[in-house]
Design an enzyme around this catalytic site. Structure first.
Site, mmCIF file in Angstrom:
data_model
loop_
_atom_site.group_PDB
_atom_site.id
_atom_site.type_symbol
_atom_site.label_atom_id
_atom_site.label_comp_id
_atom_site.label_asym_id
_atom_site.label_seq_id
_atom_site.Cartn_x
_atom_site.Cartn_y
_atom_site.Cartn_z
ATOM 1 N N GLY A 75 30.982 61.638 -29.227
ATOM 2 C CA GLY A 75 31.964 62.724 -29.117
ATOM 3 C C GLY A 75 31.440 64.010 -29.724
ATOM 4 O O GLY A 75 30.353 64.042 -30.319
ATOM 5 N N GLY A 111 38.323 56.384 -27.813
ATOM 6 C CA GLY A 111 37.967 56.092 -26.425
ATOM 7 C C GLY A 111 38.157 57.261 -25.489
ATOM 8 O O GLY A 111 37.954 57.131 -24.279
ATOM 9 N N GLY A 112 38.518 58.436 -26.066
ATOM 10 C CA GLY A 112 38.624 59.631 -25.230
ATOM 11 C C GLY A 112 37.325 59.910 -24.486
ATOM 12 O O GLY A 112 37.321 60.461 -23.390
ATOM 13 N N GLY A 113 36.208 59.495 -25.070
ATOM 14 C CA GLY A 113 34.898 59.674 -24.434
ATOM 15 C C GLY A 113 34.415 58.422 -23.718
ATOM 16 O O GLY A 113 33.251 58.333 -23.344
ATOM 17 N N GLU A 130 31.912 51.329 -29.527
ATOM 18 C CA GLU A 130 32.384 51.845 -30.822
ATOM 19 C C GLU A 130 33.056 50.729 -31.621
ATOM 20 O O GLU A 130 32.839 50.602 -32.834
ATOM 21 C CB GLU A 130 33.373 52.993 -30.588
ATOM 22 C CG GLU A 130 32.692 54.230 -30.018
ATOM 23 C CD GLU A 130 33.647 55.335 -29.595
ATOM 24 O OE1 GLU A 130 33.184 56.470 -29.471
ATOM 25 O OE2 GLU A 130 34.835 55.073 -29.386
HETATM 26 C C1 5RP Z 1 34.724 58.537 -27.826
HETATM 27 C C2 5RP Z 1 35.643 58.640 -28.992
HETATM 28 C C3 5RP Z 1 35.568 59.876 -29.807
HETATM 29 O O1 5RP Z 1 35.350 59.529 -31.133
HETATM 30 C C4 5RP Z 1 36.875 60.622 -29.691
HETATM 31 O O2 5RP Z 1 37.157 60.850 -28.323
HETATM 32 C C5 5RP Z 1 36.837 61.955 -30.446
HETATM 33 O O3 5RP Z 1 35.972 62.849 -29.823
HETATM 34 P P1 5RP Z 1 35.751 64.331 -30.335
HETATM 35 O O4 5RP Z 1 34.976 64.240 -31.606
HETATM 36 O O5 5RP Z 1 34.994 64.994 -29.211
HETATM 37 O O6 5RP Z 1 37.113 64.965 -30.529
HETATM 38 O O7 5RP Z 1 36.408 57.763 -29.295
HETATM 39 O O8 5RP Z 1 34.956 57.377 -27.068
#
Ligand code: 5RP
Length: 212
Positions: free
Chosen positions: A24, A90-92, A98
């Protein structure tokens, strides 16, 4: 803020360890800092192909978790964090790797900005990685749990699977929700980190970095 919390996280990373590295934009800020400051590591175990590429570009060795053994420390971001350090991640779309690295690490330090802090998890749609043939079946079961499943179209995870994002959840019992979603046939991982929450959360605020 991402840079600020990444700089704070760097202070928690001893030299010459094998570091678990998440995915992320916040973690990318940490990797940039590690490269700029010449942070010495024995190697890294990475939670995504994107992170592995950045680490290799920076000259770090990316190791296989099967040969690294248990990790001393894992650093990663999150999409939401509750007062018990339970997380939505999991946004990414990297949630499965993870969760594996978090489970294999003695310590998990999570880095976020204050916008990610919530009283009750669920405003951020909960990611669920699914085996492609099970997508519709899993979506029907998620509806029964009160959620609103949405297929994250055009996204294939590093493991070759698909992602469903579940909206309209108010997760008052994260442990029970994690277990029930993980129990649906075809689910690879749910992006709820309650069985293995963060040990420490570094939060970037307008007044500096606060530790939970
Ligand atoms: C990726 C994740 C990231 O940790 C989560 O999406 C946060 O991302 P960012 O640091 O860009 O806000 O879980 O799967």
């Amino acid at each position: 803020m991402k840079h600020q919390v990444a700089a704070a996280a760097l202070q928690h990373i001893p030299d010459d360890i094998v570091l678990g590295v998440g995915t992320g934009s916040t973690v990318n800020a940490l990797i940039r800092l590690m490269c700029e400051q010449g942070k010495r590591l024995a190697g890294c175990v990475s939670s995504s192909e994107a992170t592995s590429a950045l680490l290799r570009d920076g000259g770090y060795e990316v190791m296989d978790l099967n040969s690294s053994g248990e990790l001393a420390l894992y650093v990663d971001g999150a999409d939401e964090c509750d007062p018990n350090r339970c997380l939505i991640k999991g946004g990414g779309a990297a949630l499965t790797r993870e969760k594996i690295i978090a489970a294999a690490s003695r310590r998990f330090v999570c880095i976020i900005d204050a916008s990610k802090q919530v009283e009750v998890l669920g405003a951020f749609p909960l990611p669920v990685e699914v085996i492609p043939m099970a997508r519709s079946h899993v979506a029907r079961q998620l509806l029964k749990l009160g959620g609103e499943p949405m297929w994250r179209e055009n996204v294939i995870t590093d493991n070759g699977n698909q992602v469903i994002d579940v909206g309209r959840l108010e997760i008052h019992d994260p442990l029970a929700m994690e277990d029930s979603i993980n129990g649906i046939a075809g689910v690879v991982t749910v992006g709820l980190f309650a069985r293995r929450p963060a040990d420490q959360v570094l939060v970037a605020t307008a007044d500096g970095v606060v530790t939970l």
